[in-house]
Design a protein around this motif. Structure first.
Motif, short mmCIF file in Angstrom:
data_model
loop_
_atom_site.label_atom_id
_atom_site.label_comp_id
_atom_site.label_asym_id
_atom_site.label_seq_id
_atom_site.Cartn_x
_atom_site.Cartn_y
_atom_site.Cartn_z
N SER A 201 0.82 -1.22 0.00
CA SER A 201 0.00 0.00 0.00
C SER A 201 0.85 1.27 0.00
N ARG B 219 -9.70 7.39 5.55
CA ARG B 219 -10.55 6.96 4.43
C ARG B 219 -10.40 7.92 3.25
N ASP C 122 -7.08 -1.26 3.40
CA ASP C 122 -7.60 -0.49 2.27
C ASP C 122 -8.26 -1.44 1.26
N ASP C 123 -8.82 -0.85 0.21
CA ASP C 123 -9.54 -1.65 -0.79
C ASP C 123 -8.83 -1.69 -2.13
N HIS D 150 -6.55 -3.81 -3.43
CA HIS D 150 -6.54 -5.10 -4.12
C HIS D 150 -7.86 -5.32 -4.87
N GLN D 151 -8.95 -5.01 -4.20
CA GLN D 151 -10.27 -5.19 -4.82
C GLN D 151 -10.45 -4.25 -6.00
N ARG D 152 -10.02 -3.01 -5.85
CA ARG D 152 -10.17 -2.04 -6.93
C ARG D 152 -9.30 -2.39 -8.14
N CYS E 25 -9.27 -10.55 3.96
CA CYS E 25 -8.82 -9.36 4.70
C CYS E 25 -8.68 -9.71 6.18
N ALA F 142 -11.66 -4.07 7.00
CA ALA F 142 -11.76 -3.18 5.84
C ALA F 142 -12.16 -1.79 6.31
N MET G 214 -12.98 0.91 4.74
CA MET G 214 -14.05 1.63 4.06
C MET G 214 -15.44 1.14 4.49
N ARG G 215 -15.50 0.04 5.22
CA ARG G 215 -16.76 -0.44 5.78
C ARG G 215 -16.99 0.17 7.15
#
Length: 251
Positions: free
Chosen positions: A26, A71, A103-104, A106-108, A116, A120, A122-123
Protein backbone atom coordinates in the motif's frame (compact mmCIF):
# COMPACT_ATOMS: atom_id res chain seq x y z
CA UNK A 1 19.60 -19.33 -11.77
CA UNK A 2 18.85 -15.81 -10.54
CA UNK A 3 16.12 -15.42 -7.84
CA UNK A 4 13.54 -13.93 -10.21
CA UNK A 5 13.92 -16.73 -12.78
CA UNK A 6 13.85 -19.36 -10.03
CA UNK A 7 10.69 -17.89 -8.54
CA UNK A 8 9.07 -17.59 -11.98
CA UNK A 9 9.75 -21.29 -12.59
CA UNK A 10 8.26 -22.17 -9.20
CA UNK A 11 5.24 -20.01 -9.99
CA UNK A 12 4.60 -21.73 -13.33
CA UNK A 13 4.74 -25.14 -11.68
CA UNK A 14 2.70 -24.27 -8.58
CA UNK A 15 -0.63 -25.96 -7.95
CA UNK A 16 -1.84 -23.38 -5.37
CA UNK A 17 -0.17 -20.04 -4.58
CA UNK A 18 -0.70 -18.14 -1.33
CA UNK A 19 0.23 -14.46 -1.34
CA UNK A 20 0.40 -12.49 1.93
CA UNK A 21 0.61 -8.72 1.45
CA UNK A 22 1.49 -6.06 3.99
CA UNK A 23 1.85 -2.32 4.38
CA UNK A 24 4.74 -2.07 1.92
CA UNK A 25 2.38 -2.81 -0.97
CA UNK A 26 0.00 0.00 0.00
CA UNK A 27 2.89 2.37 0.70
CA UNK A 28 3.74 2.29 -3.01
CA UNK A 29 0.32 3.86 -3.64
CA UNK A 30 1.15 6.68 -1.21
CA UNK A 31 -0.84 5.30 1.71
CA UNK A 32 1.01 5.97 4.94
CA UNK A 33 1.29 3.22 7.52
CA UNK A 34 -0.61 3.71 10.76
CA UNK A 35 2.44 5.16 12.51
CA UNK A 36 3.44 7.33 9.57
CA UNK A 37 -0.05 8.82 9.43
CA UNK A 38 0.23 10.12 12.99
CA UNK A 39 1.70 13.45 11.93
CA UNK A 40 0.62 17.06 12.28
CA UNK A 41 -2.58 17.31 14.29
CA UNK A 42 -2.50 13.61 15.11
CA UNK A 43 1.11 13.42 16.30
CA UNK A 44 0.10 14.04 19.93
CA UNK A 45 -2.14 10.97 20.06
CA UNK A 46 -1.07 7.44 20.91
CA UNK A 47 -2.17 4.29 19.13
CA UNK A 48 -4.18 3.54 22.27
CA UNK A 49 -6.20 6.71 21.66
CA UNK A 50 -7.03 5.95 18.03
CA UNK A 51 -7.10 2.21 17.48
CA UNK A 52 -8.42 0.41 20.54
CA UNK A 53 -11.93 -0.32 21.82
CA UNK A 54 -11.01 1.59 24.98
CA UNK A 55 -9.97 4.65 22.98
CA UNK A 56 -13.25 4.56 21.07
CA UNK A 57 -15.26 4.37 24.30
CA UNK A 58 -13.34 7.34 25.73
CA UNK A 59 -13.64 9.60 22.69
CA UNK A 60 -15.61 8.14 19.77
CA UNK A 61 -15.63 11.48 17.93
CA UNK A 62 -11.82 11.67 17.92
CA UNK A 63 -11.50 8.13 16.60
CA UNK A 64 -14.17 8.68 13.94
CA UNK A 65 -12.47 11.84 12.66
CA UNK A 66 -9.12 10.07 12.50
CA UNK A 67 -10.54 7.24 10.42
CA UNK A 68 -12.47 9.62 8.19
CA UNK A 69 -9.14 11.29 7.40
CA UNK A 70 -7.60 7.90 6.63
CA UNK A 71 -10.55 6.96 4.43
CA UNK A 72 -10.16 10.17 2.44
CA UNK A 73 -6.48 9.40 1.87
CA UNK A 74 -7.29 5.90 0.65
CA UNK A 75 -10.13 7.07 -1.59
CA UNK A 76 -7.69 9.46 -3.30
CA UNK A 77 -5.11 6.71 -3.87
CA UNK A 78 -4.97 4.32 -6.82
CA UNK A 79 -3.85 0.69 -7.11
CA UNK A 80 -0.20 0.40 -8.12
CA UNK A 81 1.52 -2.12 -10.42
CA UNK A 82 1.80 -4.65 -7.58
CA UNK A 83 -1.97 -4.66 -7.08
CA UNK A 84 -2.57 -5.03 -10.81
CA UNK A 85 0.01 -7.82 -11.14
CA UNK A 86 -1.68 -9.83 -8.37
CA UNK A 87 -5.06 -9.38 -10.05
CA UNK A 88 -3.55 -10.67 -13.30
CA UNK A 89 -1.86 -13.55 -11.48
CA UNK A 90 -5.28 -14.77 -10.28
CA UNK A 91 -6.18 -15.38 -13.93
CA UNK A 92 -3.08 -17.57 -14.47
CA UNK A 93 -3.05 -19.85 -11.44
CA UNK A 94 -5.00 -20.87 -8.36
CA UNK A 95 -4.34 -17.98 -6.01
CA UNK A 96 -5.29 -17.23 -2.42
CA UNK A 97 -4.65 -13.54 -1.66
CA UNK A 98 -4.44 -12.72 2.04
CA UNK A 99 -3.80 -9.12 3.09
CA UNK A 100 -2.96 -7.36 6.32
CA UNK A 101 -3.93 -4.08 4.69
CA UNK A 102 -7.31 -2.54 5.47
CA UNK A 103 -7.60 -0.49 2.27
CA UNK A 104 -9.54 -1.65 -0.79
CA UNK A 105 -6.79 -1.36 -3.40
CA UNK A 106 -6.54 -5.10 -4.12
CA UNK A 107 -10.27 -5.19 -4.82
CA UNK A 108 -10.17 -2.04 -6.93
CA UNK A 109 -7.37 -3.59 -9.01
CA UNK A 110 -9.64 -6.54 -9.75
CA UNK A 111 -8.45 -9.25 -7.35
CA UNK A 112 -11.31 -11.61 -6.51
CA UNK A 113 -12.11 -13.01 -3.06
CA UNK A 114 -9.45 -11.10 -1.09
CA UNK A 115 -9.05 -12.44 2.46
CA UNK A 116 -8.82 -9.36 4.70
CA UNK A 117 -7.25 -10.44 7.99
CA UNK A 118 -7.40 -7.01 9.62
CA UNK A 119 -10.77 -5.88 8.32
CA UNK A 120 -11.76 -3.18 5.84
CA UNK A 121 -11.49 0.51 6.64
CA UNK A 122 -14.05 1.63 4.06
CA UNK A 123 -16.76 -0.44 5.78
CA UNK A 124 -18.60 0.70 8.89
CA UNK A 125 -19.97 -1.63 11.53
CA UNK A 126 -21.99 -1.35 14.72
CA UNK A 127 -19.79 -0.93 17.79
CA UNK A 128 -22.00 -3.33 19.76
CA UNK A 129 -23.26 -5.99 17.33
CA UNK A 130 -20.50 -5.75 14.66
CA UNK A 131 -23.22 -5.85 11.99
CA UNK A 132 -22.48 -3.84 8.82
CA UNK A 133 -23.88 -0.33 8.42
CA UNK A 134 -24.72 0.89 4.92
CA UNK A 135 -23.41 4.07 3.34
CA UNK A 136 -27.00 5.15 2.83
CA UNK A 137 -27.66 4.98 6.58
CA UNK A 138 -24.52 6.96 7.36
CA UNK A 139 -25.45 9.65 4.82
CA UNK A 140 -28.92 9.97 6.33
CA UNK A 141 -27.68 10.03 9.94
CA UNK A 142 -24.71 12.41 10.20
CA UNK A 143 -22.67 12.50 13.36
CA UNK A 144 -19.20 11.95 14.74
CA UNK A 145 -19.83 9.06 14.71
CA UNK A 146 -23.35 8.39 13.45
CA UNK A 147 -25.62 6.15 15.54
CA UNK A 148 -26.00 2.47 14.72
CA UNK A 149 -29.23 1.13 13.22
CA UNK A 150 -28.65 -2.19 14.99
CA UNK A 151 -28.47 -1.26 18.69
CA UNK A 152 -29.76 1.63 20.78
CA UNK A 153 -26.37 2.15 22.45
CA UNK A 154 -24.37 1.35 19.32
CA UNK A 155 -22.32 3.75 17.22
CA UNK A 156 -20.82 3.43 13.76
CA UNK A 157 -17.15 2.48 13.83
CA UNK A 158 -14.68 1.48 11.12
CA UNK A 159 -14.70 -2.20 10.18
CA UNK A 160 -11.06 -2.76 11.11
CA UNK A 161 -9.41 -4.92 13.74
CA UNK A 162 -8.15 -2.76 16.59
CA UNK A 163 -5.33 -3.57 18.97
CA UNK A 164 -6.58 -6.09 21.49
CA UNK A 165 -9.32 -7.45 19.23
CA UNK A 166 -9.47 -10.89 17.65
CA UNK A 167 -9.13 -11.34 13.91
CA UNK A 168 -12.32 -12.23 12.05
CA UNK A 169 -12.54 -16.00 12.49
CA UNK A 170 -13.77 -16.75 8.98
CA UNK A 171 -10.88 -14.84 7.38
CA UNK A 172 -8.34 -16.51 9.66
CA UNK A 173 -9.76 -19.96 8.93
CA UNK A 174 -9.60 -19.34 5.18
CA UNK A 175 -6.02 -18.04 5.40
CA UNK A 176 -4.81 -20.96 7.49
CA UNK A 177 -6.53 -23.47 5.21
CA UNK A 178 -4.78 -21.88 2.20
CA UNK A 179 -1.43 -22.02 4.03
CA UNK A 180 -1.87 -25.74 4.71
CA UNK A 181 -2.80 -26.47 1.10
CA UNK A 182 -0.50 -24.24 -0.98
CA UNK A 183 2.79 -25.33 -2.51
CA UNK A 184 4.16 -21.80 -2.97
CA UNK A 185 3.81 -18.88 -0.56
CA UNK A 186 4.88 -15.29 -1.24
CA UNK A 187 5.22 -12.73 1.55
CA UNK A 188 5.12 -9.32 -0.12
CA UNK A 189 5.78 -5.99 1.60
CA UNK A 190 5.08 -7.28 5.10
CA UNK A 191 7.25 -6.59 8.13
CA UNK A 192 6.37 -10.07 9.46
CA UNK A 193 6.00 -8.63 12.96
CA UNK A 194 2.25 -9.00 13.44
CA UNK A 195 0.84 -12.41 14.28
CA UNK A 196 -1.03 -14.55 13.41
CA UNK A 197 -0.56 -13.18 9.85
CA UNK A 198 3.23 -13.51 10.08
CA UNK A 199 2.82 -17.18 10.98
CA UNK A 200 1.17 -18.09 7.66
CA UNK A 201 4.40 -18.47 5.63
CA UNK A 202 5.89 -20.65 8.37
CA UNK A 203 2.72 -22.78 8.47
CA UNK A 204 2.89 -23.21 4.69
CA UNK A 205 6.58 -24.08 4.81
CA UNK A 206 5.96 -26.75 7.45
CA UNK A 207 3.55 -28.35 4.99
CA UNK A 208 6.30 -28.46 2.36
CA UNK A 209 5.62 -25.24 0.43
CA UNK A 210 8.36 -23.15 -1.12
CA UNK A 211 8.57 -19.75 0.61
CA UNK A 212 9.60 -16.56 -1.21
CA UNK A 213 9.93 -13.12 0.31
CA UNK A 214 9.60 -9.88 -1.67
CA UNK A 215 10.64 -6.93 0.46
CA UNK A 216 13.04 -4.03 0.41
CA UNK A 217 14.42 -4.99 3.82
CA UNK A 218 15.11 -8.13 5.80
CA UNK A 219 12.39 -9.32 8.17
CA UNK A 220 12.20 -11.94 10.94
CA UNK A 221 11.07 -14.40 8.25
CA UNK A 222 13.97 -13.81 5.85
CA UNK A 223 16.10 -16.63 7.29
CA UNK A 224 13.25 -19.07 6.57
CA UNK A 225 12.81 -17.96 2.94
CA UNK A 226 13.90 -20.19 0.07
CA UNK A 227 13.98 -17.27 -2.37
CA UNK A 228 14.39 -13.55 -1.59
CA UNK A 229 13.79 -10.60 -3.93
CA UNK A 230 15.02 -7.26 -2.57
CA UNK A 231 12.81 -5.06 -4.76
CA UNK A 232 9.69 -2.95 -4.37
CA UNK A 233 6.55 -5.02 -4.90
CA UNK A 234 5.54 -2.75 -7.78
CA UNK A 235 8.72 -3.73 -9.62
CA UNK A 236 9.09 -7.35 -8.58
CA UNK A 237 5.55 -8.62 -9.12
CA UNK A 238 5.05 -7.37 -12.71
CA UNK A 239 8.52 -8.70 -13.59
CA UNK A 240 7.70 -12.04 -11.97
CA UNK A 241 4.42 -12.31 -13.88
CA UNK A 242 6.14 -11.50 -17.18
CA UNK A 243 8.94 -14.00 -16.51
CA UNK A 244 6.50 -16.78 -15.61
CA UNK A 245 4.14 -16.15 -18.52
CA UNK A 246 6.00 -14.11 -21.16
CA UNK A 247 3.69 -12.01 -23.31
CA UNK A 248 3.33 -13.27 -26.85
CA UNK A 249 5.46 -11.41 -29.35
CA UNK A 250 3.75 -9.87 -32.29
CA UNK A 251 4.49 -11.60 -35.56
Amino acid sequence: MDPLSELAARLRQARHVLVLTGAGVSAESGIATFRDAQTGLWARYRAEDLATPEGFRRDPALVWRWYQARRAQIAAAAPNPAHHALAALAAQTRLSLVTQNVDDLHQRAGSPAVICLHGAIMRSICSVTRLPISAQWLAAHPGEPPPSPHHAQGLARPGVVWFGENLPQEALDLAEAAARDCDLVLAVGTSALVYPAAGLPELAKRQGACFAEINLEATPLTRRADIVLRQPAGVALPALLAAAWPPEHAA
